[in-house]
Design an enzyme around this catalytic site. Structure first.
Site, PDB file in Angstrom:
ATOM      1  CB  ALA A 173      59.760   8.509 -21.373  1.00  0.00           C
ATOM      2  N   GLY A 212      50.272  13.886 -15.984  1.00  0.00           N
ATOM      3  CA  GLY A 212      50.265  12.719 -15.374  1.00  0.00           C
ATOM      4  C   GLY A 212      49.473  11.442 -15.949  1.00  0.00           C
ATOM      5  CG  ASP A 262      58.782   2.199 -25.312  1.00  0.00           C
ATOM      6  OD1 ASP A 262      57.922   2.143 -25.916  1.00  0.00           O
ATOM      7  OD2 ASP A 262      60.043   2.462 -25.881  1.00  0.00           O
TER       8      ASP A 262
END
Length: 337
Positions: free
Chosen positions: A280, A255, A282
């Site tokens: 991912a 998370g 970015d």
């Protein structure tokens, strides 16, 4: 804990700015296999583009924001391909310089059974020759957010000075009595790339820490914080990066946690079938910054980051492919998430 400056909301930045976000950094031509087979076994490769900061600009443009990319490219077909593709995705590229003496950087993707390796050919590139003079570009002052990453600081000494000029050497946060700031928010993704720093013969830990502490919004991976500063727990990372007003610590499949004005917000990573992880982070930044621009609450910003990252994780492309109404899937600006 970091303290948030007044007005770090959708209204952030110059009130009547022409742009929502300006992303500054290097973009390269990307050569990748059309499938999951290793690079050495491929008879043909597919040409695309990729760069952390322009990936963020593309994601924000797809979400309906006014996004620009600022950099330099070589006077070559790769540079033209980059400009054409970014413009086709709705990113403003008019401020990008073309360098007749130095080439556009290139990198290759090499899929493997456990991960995709990347092979970079960017030393001496056009973008690596940027310097502090780029900080005077009008676009950097006529926008609500300036987004940067530690990759640029690793490219060359002159690029490191450019980031110091923008992040550390900028004017202090000022605003009117309502808290509306008179300069853009500076967003900084640590994006530690050890190989680039080794090529420069420099240690990344202190320069990246100085930049992160001086930014307004910081994105950092828990793993890279541990590698750089031997600090592994999100709460400790946020404390280390003080006085940065807003810190977002990403912890891969677990998370992301944001820290602002003494508040801590955690959003778990939703389940997703990962095809390739490149880009991912970015996409997460693009989703989160979209939430900032829309003045959404922290939980919604983090959820937007996760959703945009998931779109990239399910693809072999670096650049997020998002619909303009994508942000509406997580509710309106006042949604509690």
């Amino acid at each position: 804990m970091p303290q948030s400056p007044a007005g770090l909301r959708a209204a952030a930045g110059p009130e009547h700015a022409s742009l929502d976000v300006v992303c500054l950094g290097e973009t390269m031509a990307v050569l990748a296999p059309p499938d999951a087979l290793p690079l050495a076994d491929q008879p043909t490769l597919r040409l695309s583009i990729g760069g952390a900061e322009s990936n963020v600009a593309c994601g924000l443009a797809a979400l309906g924001h006014r996004a620009a990319w600022l950099s330099r490219v070589g006077d070559d077909p790769f540079g033209q391909r980059i400009l054409t593709e970014l413009a086709s995705r709705g990113v403003e590229v008019s401020a990008v310089g073309t360098d007749p003496l130095h080439p556009t950087g290139v990198y290759f993707k090499d899929p493997g059974p456990d991960a995709t390796r990347t092979h970079y050919y960017r030393r001496g590139s056009a973008a690596s020759h940027m310097g502090p003079e780029v900080a005077r570009a009008p676009e950097l002052h006529d926008t609500r957010i300036v987004h940067l990453s530690g990759i640029t600081a690793a490219l060359s000494d002159s690029c490191a000075r450019l980031l110091e000029e923008i992040v550390v050497g900028r004017t202090p946060w000022t605003g009117d009595v309502s808290g509306t700031p008179t300069r853009p928010i500076v967003s900084f993704d640590v994006n530690h790339r050890p190989a680039l720093w080794r090529d420069r013969g420099a240690d990344a830990a202190q320069p990246l820490l100085d930049l992160a502490r001086a930014a307004d919004i910081v994105f950092v991976g828990r793993d890279e914080a541990e590698a750089l500063w031997h600090t592994a727990r999100p709460d400790e990372i946020a404390a280390l990066l003080a006085p940065a007003p807003l810190v977002v610590v990403k912890d891969a499949e677990h998370g992301a946690t944001s820290y602002s004005a003494g508040s801590r917000t955690f959003a778990p990573t939703p389940p997703v079938e990962v095809v390739e992880p490149v880009g991912a982070g970015d996409a997460f930044a693009a989703g989160y910054l979209s939430g900032v621009l829309h003045d959404r609450d922290e939980m919604t910003r983090l959820r937007l980051g996760h959703l945009t990252a998931a779109a990239v994780l399910r693809s072999r492309d670096d650049v997020p492919v998002l619909e303009r109404d994508f942000a509406a899937t997580v509710g309106g600006p006042s949604s509690p998430g």
